[in-house]
Design a protein around this motif. Structure first.
Motif, PDB file in Angstrom:
ATOM      1  N   VAL A   1       0.875  -1.162   0.000  1.00 53.82           N
ATOM      2  CA  VAL A   1       0.000   0.000   0.000  1.00 53.82           C
ATOM      3  C   VAL A   1       0.918   1.218   0.000  1.00 53.82           C
ATOM      4  CG1 VAL A   1      -1.770   1.264   1.268  1.00 53.82           C
ATOM      5  CG2 VAL A   1      -1.774  -1.244   1.300  1.00 53.82           C
ATOM      6  N   TYR A   2       0.898   1.985  -1.081  1.00 60.11           N
ATOM      7  CA  TYR A   2       1.722   3.186  -1.192  1.00 60.11           C
ATOM      8  C   TYR A   2       0.897   4.384  -0.720  1.00 60.11           C
ATOM      9  CZ  TYR A   2       4.693   0.257  -4.101  1.00 60.11           C
ATOM     10  OH  TYR A   2       5.507  -0.749  -4.566  1.00 60.11           O
TER      11      TYR A   2
ATOM     12  N   LYS B   1       0.544   8.118  -0.585  1.00 59.76           N
ATOM     13  CA  LYS B   1       0.983   9.351  -1.242  1.00 59.76           C
ATOM     14  C   LYS B   1       0.285  10.539  -0.592  1.00 59.76           C
ATOM     15  CE  LYS B   1       1.457   6.776  -5.556  1.00 59.76           C
ATOM     16  NZ  LYS B   1       2.808   6.967  -6.025  1.00 59.76           N
ATOM     17  N   THR B   2       0.664  11.741  -0.972  1.00 63.60           N
ATOM     18  CA  THR B   2       0.065  12.936  -0.370  1.00 63.60           C
ATOM     19  C   THR B   2      -1.387  13.134  -0.752  1.00 63.60           C
ATOM     20  OG1 THR B   2       0.895  14.305  -2.176  1.00 63.60           O
ATOM     21  CG2 THR B   2       2.249  14.184  -0.177  1.00 63.60           C
ATOM     22  N   ASP B   3      -1.785  12.616  -1.936  1.00 70.13           N
ATOM     23  CA  ASP B   3      -3.141  12.873  -2.412  1.00 70.13           C
ATOM     24  C   ASP B   3      -3.967  11.621  -2.677  1.00 70.13           C
ATOM     25  OD1 ASP B   3      -1.586  12.061  -4.551  1.00 70.13           O
ATOM     26  OD2 ASP B   3      -2.493  13.462  -5.969  1.00 70.13           O
ATOM     27  N   LYS B   4      -3.380  10.429  -2.482  1.00 65.59           N
ATOM     28  CA  LYS B   4      -4.114   9.193  -2.740  1.00 65.59           C
ATOM     29  C   LYS B   4      -3.339   7.996  -2.215  1.00 65.59           C
ATOM     30  CE  LYS B   4      -2.164   8.748  -7.373  1.00 65.59           C
ATOM     31  NZ  LYS B   4      -2.456   8.678  -8.803  1.00 65.59           N
ATOM     32  N   VAL B   5      -4.002   6.854  -2.284  1.00 64.72           N
ATOM     33  CA  VAL B   5      -3.393   5.567  -1.962  1.00 64.72           C
ATOM     34  C   VAL B   5      -3.348   4.753  -3.246  1.00 64.72           C
ATOM     35  CG1 VAL B   5      -3.758   3.393  -0.716  1.00 64.72           C
ATOM     36  CG2 VAL B   5      -4.221   5.555   0.418  1.00 64.72           C
ATOM     37  N   THR B   6      -2.218   4.100  -3.507  1.00 61.71           N
ATOM     38  CA  THR B   6      -2.127   3.183  -4.638  1.00 61.71           C
ATOM     39  C   THR B   6      -1.624   1.841  -4.118  1.00 61.71           C
ATOM     40  OG1 THR B   6       0.123   3.882  -5.223  1.00 61.71           O
ATOM     41  CG2 THR B   6      -1.703   5.039  -6.315  1.00 61.71           C
ATOM     42  N   TYR B   7      -1.746   0.824  -4.957  1.00 61.81           N
ATOM     43  CA  TYR B   7      -1.398  -0.538  -4.559  1.00 61.81           C
ATOM     44  C   TYR B   7      -0.436  -1.155  -5.566  1.00 61.81           C
ATOM     45  CZ  TYR B   7      -5.682   0.289  -1.928  1.00 61.81           C
ATOM     46  OH  TYR B   7      -6.646   0.841  -1.123  1.00 61.81           O
TER      47      TYR B   7
END
Length: 120
Positions: free
Chosen positions: A5-6, A8-14
């Protein structure tokens, strides 16, 4: 390889197209381009058993990532919020608090399934 789970400042990515995991599998949480301190809190119970939240510090390499193992009895969807921790005012004492309305709050989820091959 665990699901990553990454954060980030504006969202989560996988690291995979879907955030699908199974009981007993590892999930790796990693700050990606953030230098603040955040708490990962699950909206309706944690898939990691009794651990209600995870704290990460993007400015400290020793605390900017962590691995957790999905509990053997976890099933279903686990939405979570990543909430920046406010720092106390200088000279004000006390500890930081979570501020769910603070810019930088992002959301994600984990889907825990018990059988079948990964959907990705």
């Amino acid at each position: 390889m665990p699901l990553t789970v990454y954060i980030k400042t504006d969202k989560v990515t996988y690291s995979t197209p879907e955030p699908l995991v199974r009981p007993g599998e590892a999930v790796h949480f990693e700050m990606d381009g953030r230098t603040d301190t955040v708490n990962v809190t699950f909206d309706s119970g944690s898939p990691f058993g009794t651990e209600p939240s995870i704290t990460l510090n993007g400015s400290d390499p020793a605390q900017n990532a962590t691995d957790r193992t999905i509990a053997t009895d976890a099933r279903g969807n686990y939405p979570f919020s990543i909430i920046p921790v406010s720092t106390p005012a200088p000279g004000g004492g006390g500890i930081g608090r979570m501020d769910p309305d603070k810019p930088g709050t992002v959301h994600g989820d984990l889907d825990v399934e018990s059988d079948g091959p990964p959907k990705w």
